[in-house]
Design an enzyme around this catalytic site. Structure first.
Site, PDB file in Angstrom:
ATOM      1  N   GLY A 149      -7.945  56.185  83.438  1.00 31.17           N
ATOM      2  CA  GLY A 149      -7.824  56.565  82.040  1.00 31.17           C
ATOM      3  C   GLY A 149      -6.595  55.906  81.440  1.00 31.17           C
ATOM      4  O   GLY A 149      -5.657  55.543  82.153  1.00 31.17           O
ATOM      5  N   GLN A 202       0.165  54.865  75.536  1.00 30.69           N
ATOM      6  CA  GLN A 202       0.644  54.196  76.746  1.00 30.69           C
ATOM      7  C   GLN A 202       0.760  52.683  76.573  1.00 30.69           C
ATOM      8  O   GLN A 202       1.347  52.018  77.424  1.00 30.69           O
ATOM      9  CB  GLN A 202      -0.273  54.519  77.923  1.00 30.69           C
ATOM     10  CG  GLN A 202      -0.181  55.971  78.372  1.00 30.69           C
ATOM     11  CD  GLN A 202      -1.060  56.238  79.577  1.00 30.69           C
ATOM     12  OE1 GLN A 202      -2.248  56.507  79.440  1.00 30.69           O
ATOM     13  NE2 GLN A 202      -0.478  56.136  80.751  1.00 30.69           N
ATOM     14  N   CYS A 210       0.310  58.860  87.122  1.00 27.70           N
ATOM     15  CA  CYS A 210       0.219  58.370  85.749  1.00 27.70           C
ATOM     16  C   CYS A 210       0.709  56.933  85.702  1.00 27.70           C
ATOM     17  O   CYS A 210       1.737  56.599  86.311  1.00 27.70           O
ATOM     18  CB  CYS A 210       1.070  59.243  84.824  1.00 27.70           C
ATOM     19  SG  CYS A 210       1.056  58.722  83.094  1.00 27.70           S
ATOM     20  N   LEU A 211       0.005  56.106  84.969  1.00 28.60           N
ATOM     21  CA  LEU A 211       0.393  54.703  84.844  1.00 28.60           C
ATOM     22  C   LEU A 211       1.732  54.542  84.136  1.00 28.60           C
ATOM     23  O   LEU A 211       2.400  53.526  84.307  1.00 28.60           O
ATOM     24  CB  LEU A 211      -0.689  53.924  84.088  1.00 28.60           C
ATOM     25  CG  LEU A 211      -2.065  53.875  84.763  1.00 28.60           C
ATOM     26  CD1 LEU A 211      -3.060  53.121  83.885  1.00 28.60           C
ATOM     27  CD2 LEU A 211      -1.986  53.255  86.143  1.00 28.60           C
ATOM     28  N   HIS A 257      -5.689  65.101  81.173  1.00 24.60           N
ATOM     29  CA  HIS A 257      -4.526  64.216  81.312  1.00 24.60           C
ATOM     30  C   HIS A 257      -4.421  63.274  80.116  1.00 24.60           C
ATOM     31  O   HIS A 257      -3.332  63.126  79.516  1.00 24.60           O
ATOM     32  CB  HIS A 257      -4.678  63.422  82.620  1.00 24.60           C
ATOM     33  CG  HIS A 257      -3.556  62.489  82.915  1.00 24.60           C
ATOM     34  ND1 HIS A 257      -2.719  62.631  83.999  1.00 24.60           N
ATOM     35  CD2 HIS A 257      -3.135  61.358  82.274  1.00 24.60           C
ATOM     36  CE1 HIS A 257      -1.823  61.643  84.004  1.00 24.60           C
ATOM     37  NE2 HIS A 257      -2.060  60.862  82.973  1.00 24.60           N
ATOM     38  N   GLU A 258      -5.538  62.636  79.754  1.00 24.02           N
ATOM     39  CA  GLU A 258      -5.487  61.656  78.666  1.00 24.02           C
ATOM     40  C   GLU A 258      -5.298  62.316  77.305  1.00 24.02           C
ATOM     41  O   GLU A 258      -4.573  61.798  76.447  1.00 24.02           O
ATOM     42  CB  GLU A 258      -6.746  60.786  78.671  1.00 24.02           C
ATOM     43  CG  GLU A 258      -6.953  59.988  79.945  1.00 24.02           C
ATOM     44  CD  GLU A 258      -5.737  59.163  80.351  1.00 24.02           C
ATOM     45  OE1 GLU A 258      -5.000  58.693  79.464  1.00 24.02           O
ATOM     46  OE2 GLU A 258      -5.517  59.003  81.566  1.00 24.02           O
ATOM     47  N   HIS A 270      -1.718  63.145  76.733  1.00 21.58           N
ATOM     48  CA  HIS A 270      -0.932  61.992  76.273  1.00 21.58           C
ATOM     49  C   HIS A 270      -0.922  61.913  74.747  1.00 21.58           C
ATOM     50  O   HIS A 270       0.091  61.555  74.139  1.00 21.58           O
ATOM     51  CB  HIS A 270      -1.534  60.692  76.822  1.00 21.58           C
ATOM     52  CG  HIS A 270      -0.971  60.257  78.134  1.00 21.58           C
ATOM     53  ND1 HIS A 270       0.372  60.029  78.345  1.00 21.58           N
ATOM     54  CD2 HIS A 270      -1.575  59.982  79.320  1.00 21.58           C
ATOM     55  CE1 HIS A 270       0.576  59.643  79.593  1.00 21.58           C
ATOM     56  NE2 HIS A 270      -0.591  59.602  80.207  1.00 21.58           N
TER      57      HIS A 270
END
Length: 215
Positions: free
Chosen positions: A68, A73, A126-127, A168-169, A172
């Site tokens: 995702g 991000q 997480c990226l 999660h997304e 963000h």
């Protein structure tokens, strides 16, 4: 949630990002764009630019790799995210985590609400927080509402790992990182994860590191 922290028009900002080929740079924790929240998408990008931006998000997610990626991000405070999970995991992991394949999806103006009271906890990464993972307790099932990239309404119930991904997304897009919800005693480097905590569930980590899992 609106943001007043950016000054460049969003379409111009996206055009600048797309000026070079290849994956977009991923913003790391500490950059204010990850904390300001996002503007609701309401035509700030025309159809062609939106399509190009979505494809860039997809390319960047694949290259990372991740399952995702949210617009903040890559530095864009717009309420858009993409998800996709081929779920290449052993059966024991699939069964324990409810991790099943998810096709590529675009989430526009998403929001979620829990379905039922059950919560489940697993390691999550997480990226934008590279090199680390921590256990996060999340709703086992959520109802996601919003739109797709074509403006069609989305109203869908997600369960298991897909529910974790959309939470999660969407978080963000509200200026929240997974660490805000994490059991910080579980925080582990990727090396520690590989050496110690590869089990399908985090029970052994909880016992060894001294934190509680939801019952």
């Amino acid at each position: 949630m609106s943001t007043s922290g950016h000054h460049t028009p969003l379409a111009e900002l996206v055009e600048e990002l797309l000026a070079t080929d290849g994956p977009l740079p991923i913003v790391a924790a500490g950059d204010p764009v990850l904390r300001r929240g996002t503007e609701r998408y309401d035509g700030q990008l025309d159809a062609v630019l939106l399509s190009r931006f979505v494809e860039a998000l997809r390319l960047t997610m694949h290259a990372a790799p991740g399952v995702g990626l949210a617009a903040p991000q890559v530095g864009v405070p717009l309420r858009i995210a993409v998800i996709e999970d081929p779920a290449p995991v052993p059966d024991e992991v699939r069964l324990a985590r409810g991790r099943v394949p998810q096709p590529f999806r675009v989430l526009v103006n998403p929001s979620y609400e829990p379905v039922g009271a059950e919560r489940v906890a697993f390691f999550e990464g997480c990226l934008s927080v590279p090199g680390w993972q921590a256990v996060v307790a999340r709703h086992a099932q959520v109802r996601l509402t919003g739109e797709d990239e074509h403006g069609h309404p989305v109203d869908e119930v997600f369960t298991g790992w897909p529910a974790r991904i959309v939470q999660h997304e969407t978080d963000h897009l509200d200026g929240m990182l997974y660490l805000d919800r994490a059991e910080l005693r579980s925080l582990s480097s990727n090396q520690a994860m590989a050496e110690r905590w590869t089990q399908p569930t985090p029970g052994q980590a909880a016992a060894s590191l001294g934190f509680e899992l939801p019952r």
